[in-house]
Scaffold this motif. Structure first.
Motif, PDB file in Angstrom:
ATOM      1  N   LYS A 143       0.850  -1.182   0.000  1.00  0.00           N
ATOM      2  CA  LYS A 143       0.000   0.000   0.000  1.00  0.00           C
ATOM      3  C   LYS A 143       0.894   1.243   0.000  1.00  0.00           C
ATOM      4  N   PRO A 144       0.831   2.075  -1.021  1.00  0.00           N
ATOM      5  CA  PRO A 144       1.669   3.283  -1.041  1.00  0.00           C
ATOM      6  C   PRO A 144       1.309   4.224   0.095  1.00  0.00           C
ATOM      7  N   LEU A 145       2.330   4.816   0.714  1.00  0.00           N
ATOM      8  CA  LEU A 145       2.085   5.700   1.843  1.00  0.00           C
ATOM      9  C   LEU A 145       1.358   6.978   1.426  1.00  0.00           C
ATOM     10  N   ASP A 146       1.526   7.381   0.166  1.00  0.00           N
ATOM     11  CA  ASP A 146       0.891   8.615  -0.297  1.00  0.00           C
ATOM     12  C   ASP A 146      -0.408   8.333  -1.049  1.00  0.00           C
ATOM     13  N   TRP A 147      -1.129   7.283  -0.648  1.00  0.00           N
ATOM     14  CA  TRP A 147      -2.322   6.867  -1.390  1.00  0.00           C
ATOM     15  C   TRP A 147      -3.380   7.953  -1.467  1.00  0.00           C
ATOM     16  N   GLN A 148      -3.428   8.838  -0.473  1.00  0.00           N
ATOM     17  CA  GLN A 148      -4.455   9.879  -0.473  1.00  0.00           C
ATOM     18  C   GLN A 148      -4.247  10.918  -1.560  1.00  0.00           C
ATOM     19  N   THR A 149      -3.034  11.001  -2.112  1.00  0.00           N
ATOM     20  CA  THR A 149      -2.759  11.980  -3.166  1.00  0.00           C
ATOM     21  C   THR A 149      -3.099  11.451  -4.548  1.00  0.00           C
ATOM     22  N   HIS A 150      -3.430  10.161  -4.660  1.00  0.00           N
ATOM     23  CA  HIS A 150      -3.742   9.580  -5.960  1.00  0.00           C
ATOM     24  C   HIS A 150      -5.126  10.041  -6.420  1.00  0.00           C
ATOM     25  N   PRO A 153      -7.780   6.674  -5.461  1.00  0.00           N
ATOM     26  CA  PRO A 153      -7.071   5.881  -4.435  1.00  0.00           C
ATOM     27  C   PRO A 153      -7.821   4.608  -4.058  1.00  0.00           C
ATOM     28  N   GLN A 158      -8.848   1.498   4.408  1.00  0.00           N
ATOM     29  CA  GLN A 158      -8.589   2.797   5.013  1.00  0.00           C
ATOM     30  C   GLN A 158      -9.919   3.466   5.373  1.00  0.00           C
TER      31      GLN A 158
END
Length: 371
Positions: A143-150, A153, A158
């Motif tokens: 899971k990418p740590l910056d998923w909220q910026t995608h 997402p 989450q």
């Protein structure tokens, strides 16, 4: 009058006391949310971070509480309390008639101490033959740590911060921090769980899933994965045949594979897990009936009854992971396997991670009392 970095006014005497350091302290606390709550905590966190990353070196004199309060535009008592708590935590030291100073050990203390050799990092080859298992080599989901910026997402598991019951949580936390409540939950319960929490599961959570259990049939865990690990450790040895849905939950598969190489795939169709001969040959089988992971299939009632009959015939221990049962409206009228089980073969794993917050790591197991 002088100006703070945020445009506030500082009395001439205070500005003179701070001198050229005014800009430094203003910049250090630039992230302080003056309109937010827990100002003391924010101030302590900023100071501790600055000490740990070297911006506030050992022995450095801190501004007086009056000066810092003026720069930050907060009450002096707020800074005084923050300073005193940092003294209690050994980040600052108070010297009479002199003020507050950065305390603690310098970062290179260990390497500069006579008689201590410099720490050397040993590579992978030094440890490889010592590992009994190698969990990092298992296939897993990243899971990418910056998923909220995608832009889209699609990250599983989450929560939406806007839906978190902030006010209710704050009131619960305030109630839990009263002296009588601290005396209840802070003591060592040894092998027992908080009776009030167990009671709420019995009265509020489990009945909605059609499950009725005694207190000695419920155990709290640190999330669902902890529950699966405890069950696996209890039931699996090197020869135990364990079945898991294919496709299935990677973390469950990896937990089982750490304890036995005899993990077999179980077929999944449009109605969920297929209770065939392979299923019946297993000693333990992992099932996600309410919302199959990852196909999202909901097992219909006839298949659930068929699966329980097959489990009883083959004496299969069924681990039912109802990880999203409370969030799936189409399953509201479909009872979990545990509520239909009459042969005491089902171990029910539940979690509050999806309904409340995954970071709280709060799960539970419902099983026969001997288990």
């Amino acid at each position: 009058m002088a100006r703070t970095p945020n445009g506030g006014a500082i009395a001439s005497s205070d500005a003179a006391a701070l001198g050229k350091d005014e800009l430094f302290w203003g910049a250090l606390f630039r992230g302080l949310n003056r309109g937010g709550s827990f100002l003391q905590l924010q101030i302590r966190q900023i100071i501790v971070t600055a000490i740990e990353d070297g911006r506030l070196p050992l022995g450095m004199k801190m501004p007086s509480s009056r000066d810092l309060a003026t720069v930050l535009k907060v009450s002096r008592n707020t800074v005084v309390i923050a300073y005193e708590q940092l003294v209690d935590q050994n980040f600052l030291v108070s010297r009479q008639r002199s003020g507050y100073f950065v305390a603690g050990l310098p970062k290179k203390f260990a390497t500069e101490t006579p008689g201590l050799a410099e720490v050397t990092s040993r590579g992978d080859e030094h440890w490889a033959d010592r590992f009994a298992v190698r969990p990092s080599a298992h296939r897993n989901i990243v899971k990418p740590l910056d998923w909220q910026t995608h832009p889209y997402p699609f990250i599983f598991g989450q929560f939406d911060p806007s839906l978190f019951p902030t006010n209710d949580w704050r009131e619960s936390a305030r109630a839990a921090l009263s002296v009588p409540e601290i005396n209840n939950w802070a003591r060592d319960l040894i092998d027992g769980d908080d009776p009030a929490l167990i009671e709420q599961l019995q009265l509020q959570v489990l009945p909605r899933r059609g499950i009725h259990a005694r207190a000695d049939e419920i155990m709290m865990t640190i999330g669902a994965q902890h529950a699966l690990y405890l069950i696996a450790t209890l039931f699996i040895n090197g020869q135990t045949k364990v079945g898991i849905e294919e496709p299935g939950y990677p973390d469950a598969r990896n937990i089982f594979r750490m304890l036995t190489p005899n993990v077999v795939p179980l077929s999944v169709d449009g109605e969920g897990l297929v209770p065939d001969a392979t299923f019946q040959s297993c000693a333990l089988a992992y099932v996600t009936a309410s919302h199959q992971c990852p196909t999202a299939v909901t097992m219909p009632l006839p298949r659930r009854v068929e699966l329980l009959k097959a489990a009883a015939a083959g004496d299969v221990v069924v681990v039912e992971d109802d990880y999203e049962g409370e969030l799936m409206p189409e399953t509201a009228t479909l009872p979990p396997l545990k509520s239909l089980d009459r042969a005491s073969n089902v171990l029910y794993v539940g979690s509050l991670s999806k309904a409340l917050a995954p970071g709280l790591r709060l799960g539970y197991v419902v099983a026969p009392a001997p288990v």
